[in-house]
Design an enzyme around this catalytic site. Structure first.
Site, PDB file in Angstrom:
ATOM      1  N   ASP A 120     133.956 -10.414   7.127  1.00 17.99           N
ATOM      2  CA  ASP A 120     134.879  -9.732   8.040  1.00 17.99           C
ATOM      3  C   ASP A 120     135.281  -8.338   7.580  1.00 17.99           C
ATOM      4  O   ASP A 120     135.960  -7.615   8.321  1.00 17.99           O
ATOM      5  CB  ASP A 120     136.147 -10.574   8.250  1.00 17.99           C
ATOM      6  N   ASP A 182     129.308 -13.681  14.754  1.00 12.71           N
ATOM      7  CA  ASP A 182     130.317 -12.609  14.658  1.00 12.71           C
ATOM      8  C   ASP A 182     129.882 -11.530  13.666  1.00 12.71           C
ATOM      9  O   ASP A 182     130.250 -10.360  13.777  1.00 12.71           O
ATOM     10  CB  ASP A 182     131.675 -13.158  14.203  1.00 12.71           C
TER      11      ASP A 182
HETATM   12  N1  GLY Z   1     135.429 -13.585  14.303  1.00  8.87           N
HETATM   13  C1  GLY Z   1     136.212 -14.685  14.651  1.00  8.87           C
HETATM   14  C2  GLY Z   1     136.404 -14.866  16.101  1.00  8.87           C
HETATM   15  O1  GLY Z   1     135.744 -14.290  16.925  1.00  8.87           O
HETATM   16  O2  GLY Z   1     137.265 -15.663  16.434  1.00  8.87           O
END
Ligand code: GLY
Length: 406
Positions: A120, A182
């Site tokens: 992230d 993601d």
């Molecule tokens: N990256 C986490 C979500 O989209 O909830």
């Protein structure tokens, strides 16, 4: 309609093979975002000074105040509020907003010299420092971005060919090596850093990650698995599963949104047509299954549909991505995707989705993590971030400006 307008409309329809041209006046929703940003700042100030290390994350259904989180390496949404402030500065040119954006952004500087907690990092620093550098050219931001890209690259495993998304889940969930869809969003940081002095290796890692994700993480209909599991020792793909979606076989709306956005960025950065072709296929399965208001249910296969919660955040991500995608396509195709993006933004800008007076966020009706029972039918900061981004992109396109200068 006067003769001139009829003639003009006909001309446009012929030129575009009879596709109706949608239009949307973005000035009102942009004004709205700016006003709501001021409301959030007022709320954060309270009756004392602002703590710049605390970031708005969500307003849960039934509440009307922000739930804020301390900016830590574990809190993946911390970059979105500084990002909203940068977009607000881009929109308003207000020097006060710039100062707020700088102060909140600075609270994330520690990330560039901390071990990578997970993938992230790209979400965290590109929304904050990335936008900050784009708008100010601050060289300190550039260094933070390049250092963060180097840190993100430590999660790359050449045997597998992807970035390890969630190191902690290897232990907690007893999963082997995992890569989540993601993670496609974090490639933008690697591409950017590579172009700005970080070296070719970062570009190669981004391309390898995109290629392995394209090969392994999609079903035959181009819907994606949220999580791809790989064998740690051989690097071979084992299987695709879900984490935040309804089931392994279902299409989780935001996962598909990340994929559409991520592969569009890959085309921007590489000019490799395979990414643009793929992004369209991934978008087509999403668009084909949308409900009438162009905002998806949180999962396209949620059994409670039509009573399942929506996910406005997915609609914001996709609207922004389709606007970019439309700039790379021939005029007929471009118009179709741009029209779809406009329909999404029109719906999101209606009283059905805007928070209005009810709370200071921009939008209602996002779903964060349905299987966990968290952030269901809520206002979530990343919906606001991508909504603002999409509106600013549309404004640029309406003015005939380029979105990206490559
Ligand atoms: N990256 C986490 C979500 O989209 O909830």
């Amino acid at each position: 309609m006067n003769k001139f307008l009829i003639g003009f409309s006909l001309l446009v329809m012929c030129a575009c093979n009879s596709v109706k041209v949608e239009t949307l006046d973005v000035s009102k929703p942009l004004e709205y975002c700016s006003a709501q940003t001021q409301r959030t700042l007022t709320e954060l100030k309270g009756d004392s000074t602002i703590d710049y290390t605390i970031m708005p994350r969500n307003i849960l259904n039934g509440s009307n105040i922000w739930n804020c989180k301390k900016a830590t390496k574990e809190e993946w949404t911390s970059g979105f509020w500084p990002g909203v402030l940068w977009y607000d500065y881009e929109n308003t040119h207000d020097p006060n907003i710039k100062q707020y954006a700088e102060k909140f952004t600075q609270s994330l500087a520690f990330l560039s010299h901390t071990h990578a907690y997970d993938h992230d990092l790209g979400f965290l620093v590109f929304t904050s420092f990335g936008n900050g550098y784009r708008l100010t050219g601050n060289s300190a931001y550039k260094k933070i971005l390049i250092d963060s890209a180097d840190t993100l690259a430590t999660l790359f495993n050449p045997k597998v060919g992807t970035i390890l998304s969630w190191p902690r889940e290897m232990e907690f969930n007893n999963w082997p090596y995992n890569t989540i869809i993601d993670n496609m969003i974090n490639l933008e940081l690697l591409f950017w850093a590579s172009k700005h002095g970080g070296g070719k290796r970062l570009y190669d890692i981004a391309v390898s990650h995109a290629d392995h994700t394209m090969k392994n993480q999609f079903k035959p209909d181009y819907s994606c698995y949220h999580v791809a599991l790989y064998d740690t020792l051989t690097g071979k793909f084992i299987k695709g599963i879900t984490h935040q979606g309804y089931s392994d076989k279902s299409m989780w709306a935001r996962g598909q949104a990340w994929a559409i956005y991520g592969f569009t960025v890959c085309y921007r950065e590489t000019h490799d047509i395979k990414y643009l072709n793929f992004a369209q296929k991934v978008a087509n399965v999403y668009l084909k299954r949308l409900p009438q208001d162009f905002v998806p249910y949180w999962d396209f296969d949620a059994p409670q549909i039509p009573n399942a919660p929506k996910d406005a955040s997915a609609a914001c991500v996709v609207a922004s991505a389709l606007l970019e995608m439309s700039t790379y396509l021939d005029s007929n195709k471009a118009l179709v995707y741009k029209n779809d993006a406009l329909k999404m933004l029109e719906s999101l800008s209606s009283p059905a989705y805007q928070s209005g007076k009810s709370n200071p966020s921009f939008l209602l009706h996002s779903t964060g993590h349905w299987p966990n029972g968290s952030e269901i039918n809520a206002s979530i900061i990343y919906a606001d971030y991508y909504y603002y981004e999409a509106l600013l992109r549309l404004e640029k396109l309406n003015r005939g400006e380029k979105l990206f200068i490559n």
